[in-house]
Design an enzyme around this catalytic site. Sequence first.
Site, PDB file in Angstrom:
ATOM      1  N   ARG A  56       0.818  -1.213   0.000  1.00 56.70           N
ATOM      2  CA  ARG A  56       0.000   0.000   0.000  1.00 56.70           C
ATOM      3  C   ARG A  56       0.853   1.263   0.000  1.00 56.70           C
ATOM      4  O   ARG A  56       0.525   2.255  -0.639  1.00 56.70           O
ATOM      5  CB  ARG A  56      -0.917   0.007   1.224  1.00 56.70           C
ATOM      6  CG  ARG A  56      -2.016  -1.021   1.128  1.00 56.70           C
ATOM      7  CD  ARG A  56      -2.928  -0.848   2.311  1.00 56.70           C
ATOM      8  NE  ARG A  56      -3.979  -1.835   2.361  1.00 56.70           N
ATOM      9  CZ  ARG A  56      -4.872  -1.872   3.329  1.00 56.70           C
ATOM     10  NH1 ARG A  56      -4.842  -0.995   4.308  1.00 56.70           N
ATOM     11  NH2 ARG A  56      -5.804  -2.791   3.332  1.00 56.70           N
ATOM     12  N   ASP A  62     -15.756   8.387  10.430  1.00 60.04           N
ATOM     13  CA  ASP A  62     -14.598   7.548  10.121  1.00 60.04           C
ATOM     14  C   ASP A  62     -13.350   8.422  10.205  1.00 60.04           C
ATOM     15  O   ASP A  62     -13.429   9.653  10.083  1.00 60.04           O
ATOM     16  CB  ASP A  62     -14.715   6.922   8.724  1.00 60.04           C
ATOM     17  CG  ASP A  62     -13.892   5.646   8.592  1.00 60.04           C
ATOM     18  OD1 ASP A  62     -14.471   4.548   8.652  1.00 60.04           O
ATOM     19  OD2 ASP A  62     -12.655   5.748   8.461  1.00 60.04           O
TER      20      ASP A  62
HETATM   21  C1  LIG Z   1     -13.629  -2.694   7.880  1.00 65.84           C
HETATM   22  S1  LIG Z   1     -14.248  -1.062   8.000  1.00 65.84           S
HETATM   23  C2  LIG Z   1     -15.837  -1.356   8.733  1.00 65.84           C
HETATM   24  C3  LIG Z   1     -16.966  -0.692   7.991  1.00 65.84           C
HETATM   25  C4  LIG Z   1     -18.370  -0.989   8.514  1.00 65.84           C
HETATM   26  N1  LIG Z   1     -18.496  -0.621   9.896  1.00 65.84           N
HETATM   27  C5  LIG Z   1     -18.739  -2.430   8.299  1.00 65.84           C
HETATM   28  O1  LIG Z   1     -18.749  -3.198   9.245  1.00 65.84           O
HETATM   29  O2  LIG Z   1     -19.020  -2.801   7.162  1.00 65.84           O
HETATM   30  C6  LIG Z   1     -13.315  -0.366   9.357  1.00 65.84           C
HETATM   31  C7  LIG Z   1     -13.331   1.146   9.373  1.00 65.84           C
HETATM   32  O3  LIG Z   1     -12.806   1.590  10.619  1.00 65.84           O
HETATM   33  C8  LIG Z   1     -12.105   2.795  10.377  1.00 65.84           C
HETATM   34  N2  LIG Z   1     -11.161   3.075  11.469  1.00 65.84           N
HETATM   35  C9  LIG Z   1     -10.035   2.400  11.802  1.00 65.84           C
HETATM   36  N3  LIG Z   1      -9.417   2.980  12.834  1.00 65.84           N
HETATM   37  C10 LIG Z   1     -10.162   4.043  13.190  1.00 65.84           C
HETATM   38  C11 LIG Z   1     -10.064   5.043  14.196  1.00 65.84           C
HETATM   39  N4  LIG Z   1      -9.037   5.073  15.057  1.00 65.84           N
HETATM   40  N5  LIG Z   1     -11.016   5.992  14.258  1.00 65.84           N
HETATM   41  C12 LIG Z   1     -12.061   5.976  13.394  1.00 65.84           C
HETATM   42  N6  LIG Z   1     -12.225   5.057  12.415  1.00 65.84           N
HETATM   43  C13 LIG Z   1     -11.291   4.099  12.314  1.00 65.84           C
HETATM   44  C14 LIG Z   1     -11.411   2.547   9.046  1.00 65.84           C
HETATM   45  O4  LIG Z   1     -11.047   3.740   8.389  1.00 65.84           O
HETATM   46  C15 LIG Z   1     -12.456   1.738   8.287  1.00 65.84           C
HETATM   47  O5  LIG Z   1     -13.202   2.524   7.408  1.00 65.84           O
END
Ligand SMILES: C[S@@+](CC[C@H](N)C(=O)[O-])C[C@H]1O[C@@H](n2cnc3c(N)ncnc32)[C@H](O)[C@@H]1O
Length: 274
Positions: free
Chosen positions: A42, A146
Site C-alpha cells: 500500500r 470515520d
Molecule cells: C472494515 S471497515 C468497517 C466498515 C463498517 N463498519 C462495516 O462493518 O461494514 C473499518 C473502518 O474503521 C475505520 N477506522 C479504523 N481505525 C479508526 C479510528 N481510530 N477511528 C475511526 N475510524 C477508524 C477505518 O477507516 C475503516 O473505514
Amino acid sequence: METFEQREFPMRDEDFWSLSRIAYQHTGIVLGEHKKNLVYGRLSRRLRRLSLKNFAEYVALLESGNPEEFDEFVNTVTTNLTSFFRENHHFDFLKTTIFSDWVQSGRPNFLIWSAGCSTGEEPYSIAITVTDHFPKPKAVKILATDLDANVLRHARNGIYEYSRIEGLEKSLLSQHFQRDKQSNTVLVKSHLREKIVFNRLNLLGNWPMKKKFDVIFCRNVLIYFDKETQTRLVARYVDQLSSRGYLIIGHSENITRLNTDLEFVGQTIYRRRT
Ligand SMILES: C[S@@+](CC[C@H](N)C(=O)[O-])C[C@H]1O[C@@H](n2cnc3c(N)ncnc32)[C@H](O)[C@@H]1O
C-alpha cells in the site's frame, strides 16, 4: 526469496516497526509482522508518488510532522471493506426489536451512530431500514464517522458502482437509489442522505458529541485494535449510550468479558444494563 530490503523501495525491519508504532499511536490499528507485505504494497505507491528512494525516507517525512502526508498514511493503513446490509441480522434486529422498543417508549427522537462507517454502506443501510420500517422515520437521525478522509468523501457523495447494490431487493433499488446507466453507478436519493451527518472522527481522540446515542454500530473496527484499546473504547461507548441503549459489533468481535455494564442480547448485540 527477495527480502523487503532488496525490493524496489528497501524497507528495513526498523522502518516497518516505526510505521507500525506511528499507526498504533495515532489510530490504534495494530500492524503486526504479518502485515508487512500489505504495508509495503500500500505504501510503495506513496513512495513512488513522492519520488522517495526507500522507507527510511518515508518514516523521516512522517516524523517531520507533515500533516498532509500523515493523513495519506492514515488513509493507507485503514482497511475499509464493507457492503450494503452486511451482517443482515443486525438490520432485522433493528426492525423487529429496537423499533418496537422505541414505539413503546413514546420518546420523540432517536439517535444512531455508525462509528467506523467506511464508504457509507452501513449508515445508508441503517437509513433504509429506518425509512422503510420505523413508523416515524423523521424522528431518527444518524451520525456516521470515520478516520479515513477518502472513504468519508465517498460516503458523503453517495455514489456507488451498480454492482454494489445489485443483490438488493428490486423495490429497494428504485425507492432509494437513482441509477445512471451510462456510468453504471447509482446515487443514493436525498431522503436518505438528509438523515445522515458524516464527520471525520478518530475514535482514539476526543468525541465532541454532547448527545447520547440509542444505538451505536461499531462493526468490524475493534478487530484492528488490541485488547487494551478495545476495552477503553467499549467503556467510552457505554458512556455515550443512552439508558438501555444498544451496542452492535462485528461478527468476529467479542466484547463479552470486556465490560460488565453491557448485557448480551443477541448475536453480536449488547445492551446497556442501566
Ligand atoms: C472494515 S471497515 C468497517 C466498515 C463498517 N463498519 C462495516 O462493518 O461494514 C473499518 C473502518 O474503521 C475505520 N477506522 C479504523 N481505525 C479508526 C479510528 N481510530 N477511528 C475511526 N475510524 C477508524 C477505518 O477507516 C475503516 O473505514
